[in-house]
Enzyme design. Structure first.
Site, PDB file in Angstrom:
ATOM      1  N   CYS A  64       0.851  -1.265   0.031  1.00  0.00           N
ATOM      2  CA  CYS A  64       0.048  -0.014   0.170  1.00  0.00           C
ATOM      3  C   CYS A  64       1.056   1.203   0.199  1.00  0.00           C
ATOM      4  CB  CYS A  64      -1.050   0.056   1.208  1.00  0.00           C
ATOM      5  SG  CYS A  64      -0.433   0.110   2.859  1.00  0.00           S
ATOM      6  N   THR A  66       2.214   3.103   2.322  1.00  0.00           N
ATOM      7  CA  THR A  66       3.268   3.107   3.608  1.00  0.00           C
ATOM      8  C   THR A  66       3.650   1.572   3.778  1.00  0.00           C
ATOM      9  OG1 THR A  66       1.721   3.284   5.288  1.00  0.00           O
ATOM     10  CG2 THR A  66       2.639   5.451   4.444  1.00  0.00           C
TER      11      THR A  66
END
Length: 149
Positions: A64, A66
Site C-alpha cells: 500500500c 506506506t
C-alpha cells in the site's frame, strides 16, 4: 506460490514486483487491486492472507502507500506474520527470526530497485529454525489461537 495484494498506493510498485517475479518464473496469485482507482486495502489484504493460511499460497507480498495499512490488515488474520520492511536487513531478519510469511512494502516510500532487493531477500531467506526463534513463533501462534476463542 506468492499471494500478491495491493491498494491504489501500491499499484505502481506492484507492477514492478509482478514483472520481477515473472522474470524469475516465480508463480503468484494476484488478489488485486487491478487499477489505480481508490479501494479499501482490508478487502484485498484479508482474502490474500487467508490464502496463505489455507496453504493455497506460501508467502505474500502486500503493498500500500506506506505498507502500514496492509501489514495491520494482514496481521488480523490468525497465522499471518506480516512484516513491514524498508531494507534488506529487515527482510532477512523477518524471515530468519520471525518466520514472517507476508512482506509489506510502501509503494510511496520505496524506490523500485530498493523494493526489488527487499523482495529478493525476503524470498530467498529461510527461517533459522533456532530453538529460541521456534519458541517465539510458537508464542505468536498461541496468541493467534487465544484470539480466535
Amino acid at each position: 506460490m506468492i499471494a500478491l495484494a495491493c491498494d491504489q498506493g501500491g499499484f505502481e510498485l506492484m507492477g514492478v514486483v509482478r514483472a520481477h517475479l515473472d522474470s524469475k518464473n516465480i508463480l503468484y496469485k494476484d488478489f488485486g487491486t487491478f487499477s489505480p482507482d481508490s479501494c479499501h486495502y482490508p478487502e484485498i489484504a484479508v482474502p490474500a492472507a487467508k490464502a496463505i493460511v489455507s496453504g493455497e499460497c506460501d508467502k505474500g507480498i502486500f503493498i500500500c502507500g506506506t505498507g502500514i495499512g496492509m501489514s495491520i490488515a494482514a496481521n488480523k488474520v490468525p497465522g499471518i506474520r506480516a512484516a513491514l520492511c524498508t531494507n534488506e536487513y529487515m527482510a532477512d531478519m523477518a524471515r530468519a527470526h520471525n518466520d514472517a510469511n507476508v512482506l509489506a512494502l510502501g509503494g510511496r516510500v520505496l524506490k523500485s530497485d530498493c523494493a526489488i532487493a527487499i523482495v529478493d531477500t525476503f524470498l530467498k531467506t529461510a527461517f533459522s529454525g533456532q530453538d529460541r526463534h521456534i519458541h517465539r513463533v510458537g508464542l505468536l501462534n498461541a496468541a493467534d489461537r487465544s484470539n480466535e476463542e
